[in-house]
Write a protein that holds these residues in place. Sequence first.
Motif, PDB file in Angstrom:
ATOM      1  N   ASP A  36       0.870  -1.163   0.000  1.00 27.11           N
ATOM      2  CA  ASP A  36       0.000   0.000   0.000  1.00 27.11           C
ATOM      3  C   ASP A  36       0.911   1.218   0.000  1.00 27.11           C
ATOM      4  OD1 ASP A  36      -2.259   1.502   0.031  1.00 27.11           O
ATOM      5  OD2 ASP A  36      -2.857   1.027   2.079  1.00 27.11           O
ATOM      6  N   SER A  37       0.363   2.364  -0.047  1.00 28.14           N
ATOM      7  CA  SER A  37       1.181   3.573  -0.109  1.00 28.14           C
ATOM      8  C   SER A  37       2.138   3.649   1.082  1.00 28.14           C
ATOM      9  CB  SER A  37       0.285   4.813  -0.150  1.00 28.14           C
ATOM     10  OG  SER A  37      -0.532   4.855   1.003  1.00 28.14           O
ATOM     11  N   GLY A  38       3.385   3.349   0.827  1.00 30.42           N
ATOM     12  CA  GLY A  38       4.422   3.470   1.844  1.00 30.42           C
ATOM     13  C   GLY A  38       4.638   2.241   2.710  1.00 30.42           C
ATOM     14  N   SER A  39       3.787   1.253   2.651  1.00 33.67           N
ATOM     15  CA  SER A  39       4.002   0.070   3.478  1.00 33.67           C
ATOM     16  C   SER A  39       3.797  -1.188   2.640  1.00 33.67           C
ATOM     17  CB  SER A  39       3.033   0.058   4.664  1.00 33.67           C
ATOM     18  OG  SER A  39       1.706  -0.055   4.208  1.00 33.67           O
ATOM     19  N   SER A  40       4.516  -2.212   3.008  1.00 35.47           N
ATOM     20  CA  SER A  40       4.367  -3.485   2.310  1.00 35.47           C
ATOM     21  C   SER A  40       4.600  -4.637   3.281  1.00 35.47           C
ATOM     22  CB  SER A  40       5.337  -3.586   1.131  1.00 35.47           C
ATOM     23  OG  SER A  40       6.651  -3.626   1.616  1.00 35.47           O
ATOM     24  N   ALA A  41       4.015  -5.757   2.992  1.00 35.61           N
ATOM     25  CA  ALA A  41       4.177  -6.951   3.820  1.00 35.61           C
ATOM     26  C   ALA A  41       4.268  -8.163   2.905  1.00 35.61           C
ATOM     27  CB  ALA A  41       3.008  -7.097   4.775  1.00 35.61           C
ATOM     28  N   THR A  42       5.130  -9.071   3.242  1.00 35.27           N
ATOM     29  CA  THR A  42       5.289 -10.302   2.483  1.00 35.27           C
ATOM     30  C   THR A  42       5.291 -11.464   3.457  1.00 35.27           C
ATOM     31  OG1 THR A  42       6.596  -9.157   0.829  1.00 35.27           O
ATOM     32  CG2 THR A  42       6.768 -11.541   0.862  1.00 35.27           C
ATOM     33  N   LYS A  43       4.577 -12.502   3.105  1.00 40.60           N
ATOM     34  CA  LYS A  43       4.528 -13.703   3.931  1.00 40.60           C
ATOM     35  C   LYS A  43       4.928 -14.883   3.056  1.00 40.60           C
ATOM     36  CE  LYS A  43       1.432 -16.596   6.600  1.00 40.60           C
ATOM     37  NZ  LYS A  43       0.044 -16.819   7.030  1.00 40.60           N
ATOM     38  N   ALA A  44       5.898 -15.633   3.512  1.00 35.70           N
ATOM     39  CA  ALA A  44       6.347 -16.818   2.785  1.00 35.70           C
ATOM     40  C   ALA A  44       6.263 -18.014   3.727  1.00 35.70           C
ATOM     41  CB  ALA A  44       7.777 -16.641   2.290  1.00 35.70           C
ATOM     42  N   PHE A  45       6.078 -19.185   3.175  1.00 38.13           N
ATOM     43  CA  PHE A  45       6.012 -20.390   3.980  1.00 38.13           C
ATOM     44  C   PHE A  45       7.413 -20.849   4.340  1.00 38.13           C
ATOM     45  CE2 PHE A  45       2.141 -20.560   1.379  1.00 38.13           C
ATOM     46  CZ  PHE A  45       1.211 -20.565   2.398  1.00 38.13           C
ATOM     47  N   SER A  46       7.555 -21.404   5.537  1.00 39.78           N
ATOM     48  CA  SER A  46       8.862 -21.918   5.946  1.00 39.78           C
ATOM     49  C   SER A  46       9.207 -23.191   5.185  1.00 39.78           C
ATOM     50  CB  SER A  46       8.875 -22.188   7.446  1.00 39.78           C
ATOM     51  OG  SER A  46       7.865 -23.120   7.771  1.00 39.78           O
ATOM     52  N   MET A  47       8.176 -23.873   4.686  1.00 42.57           N
ATOM     53  CA  MET A  47       8.371 -25.103   3.921  1.00 42.57           C
ATOM     54  C   MET A  47       7.305 -25.113   2.824  1.00 42.57           C
ATOM     55  SD  MET A  47       8.229 -28.868   5.562  1.00 42.57           S
ATOM     56  CE  MET A  47       9.492 -30.003   5.118  1.00 42.57           C
ATOM     57  N   PRO A  48       7.705 -25.270   1.580  1.00 40.97           N
ATOM     58  CA  PRO A  48       6.721 -25.274   0.493  1.00 40.97           C
ATOM     59  C   PRO A  48       5.681 -26.387   0.680  1.00 40.97           C
ATOM     60  CG  PRO A  48       8.945 -25.165  -0.389  1.00 40.97           C
ATOM     61  CD  PRO A  48       9.067 -25.417   1.086  1.00 40.97           C
ATOM     62  N   PRO A  49       4.439 -26.142   0.267  1.00 40.08           N
ATOM     63  CA  PRO A  49       3.382 -27.140   0.441  1.00 40.08           C
ATOM     64  C   PRO A  49       3.709 -28.501  -0.179  1.00 40.08           C
ATOM     65  CG  PRO A  49       2.433 -25.049  -0.211  1.00 40.08           C
ATOM     66  CD  PRO A  49       3.921 -24.898  -0.294  1.00 40.08           C
ATOM     67  N   LYS A  50       4.437 -28.503  -1.288  1.00 38.71           N
ATOM     68  CA  LYS A  50       4.807 -29.774  -1.922  1.00 38.71           C
ATOM     69  C   LYS A  50       5.696 -30.598  -0.997  1.00 38.71           C
ATOM     70  CE  LYS A  50       7.073 -31.559  -6.053  1.00 38.71           C
ATOM     71  NZ  LYS A  50       7.760 -31.225  -7.292  1.00 38.71           N
ATOM     72  N   GLU A  51       6.627 -29.944  -0.305  1.00 41.37           N
ATOM     73  CA  GLU A  51       7.504 -30.649   0.630  1.00 41.37           C
ATOM     74  C   GLU A  51       6.736 -31.125   1.855  1.00 41.37           C
ATOM     75  OE1 GLU A  51      11.262 -28.936   1.711  1.00 41.37           O
ATOM     76  OE2 GLU A  51      11.422 -27.970  -0.240  1.00 41.37           O
ATOM     77  N   VAL A  52       5.796 -30.292   2.350  1.00 39.38           N
ATOM     78  CA  VAL A  52       4.980 -30.688   3.503  1.00 39.38           C
ATOM     79  C   VAL A  52       4.186 -31.945   3.159  1.00 39.38           C
ATOM     80  CG1 VAL A  52       3.068 -30.014   5.004  1.00 39.38           C
ATOM     81  CG2 VAL A  52       4.831 -28.347   4.434  1.00 39.38           C
ATOM     82  N   LEU A  53       3.598 -31.966   1.971  1.00 37.64           N
ATOM     83  CA  LEU A  53       2.834 -33.130   1.536  1.00 37.64           C
ATOM     84  C   LEU A  53       3.721 -34.369   1.438  1.00 37.64           C
ATOM     85  CD1 LEU A  53       0.174 -34.322   0.513  1.00 37.64           C
ATOM     86  CD2 LEU A  53       0.818 -33.564  -1.775  1.00 37.64           C
ATOM     87  N   ASN A  54       4.893 -34.216   0.854  1.00 31.57           N
ATOM     88  CA  ASN A  54       5.836 -35.329   0.719  1.00 31.57           C
ATOM     89  C   ASN A  54       6.261 -35.856   2.089  1.00 31.57           C
ATOM     90  OD1 ASN A  54       7.557 -37.165  -0.557  1.00 31.57           O
ATOM     91  ND2 ASN A  54       9.244 -35.707  -0.606  1.00 31.57           N
ATOM     92  N   GLU A  55       6.599 -34.963   3.007  1.00 32.58           N
ATOM     93  CA  GLU A  55       7.027 -35.366   4.348  1.00 32.58           C
ATOM     94  C   GLU A  55       5.885 -36.019   5.125  1.00 32.58           C
ATOM     95  OE1 GLU A  55       9.974 -35.415   5.794  1.00 32.58           O
ATOM     96  OE2 GLU A  55      11.090 -34.384   4.241  1.00 32.58           O
ATOM     97  N   ALA A  56       4.672 -35.485   4.997  1.00 33.40           N
ATOM     98  CA  ALA A  56       3.525 -36.061   5.698  1.00 33.40           C
ATOM     99  C   ALA A  56       3.218 -37.460   5.179  1.00 33.40           C
ATOM    100  CB  ALA A  56       2.309 -35.161   5.551  1.00 33.40           C
ATOM    101  N   MET A  57       3.270 -37.637   3.861  1.00 32.77           N
ATOM    102  CA  MET A  57       3.009 -38.955   3.289  1.00 32.77           C
ATOM    103  C   MET A  57       4.097 -39.959   3.692  1.00 32.77           C
ATOM    104  SD  MET A  57       0.116 -38.826   1.938  1.00 32.77           S
ATOM    105  CE  MET A  57       0.141 -40.471   1.269  1.00 32.77           C
ATOM    106  N   TYR A  58       5.326 -39.502   3.773  1.00 33.05           N
ATOM    107  CA  TYR A  58       6.419 -40.375   4.208  1.00 33.05           C
ATOM    108  C   TYR A  58       6.198 -40.822   5.653  1.00 33.05           C
ATOM    109  CZ  TYR A  58      11.106 -41.950   5.461  1.00 33.05           C
ATOM    110  OH  TYR A  58      12.165 -42.700   5.910  1.00 33.05           O
TER     111      TYR A  58
END
Length: 84
Positions: A36-58
């Motif tokens: 927005d005017s003068g401010s910004s925010a970014t949120k990223a995942f600590s682990m991509p969803p593809k990796e979470v799915l792979n680890e959970a299935m394992y």
Amino acid sequence: MAQGIFIGLTECELLDLKAKALALIMDGKTLLSYSDSGSSATKAFSMPPKEVLNEAMYALSRLDPGKYGRRNTMLRTRWDNRRQ
């Protein structure tokens, strides 16, 4: 290749992780940002969803191989079936 970081969690926790990862993959959301005017925010995942799915299935396959299947990590080659 899965590292086994979710091994030790309960089946309910693993199924919850799997459901959340699948929802994120289906939504196509992996990075959220807002500016927005003068401010910004970014949120990223600590682990991509593809990796979470792979680890959970394992972890689920290690918890109950009969229900969730076994993970095959070995390749086998047959050399005796070549044509001459």
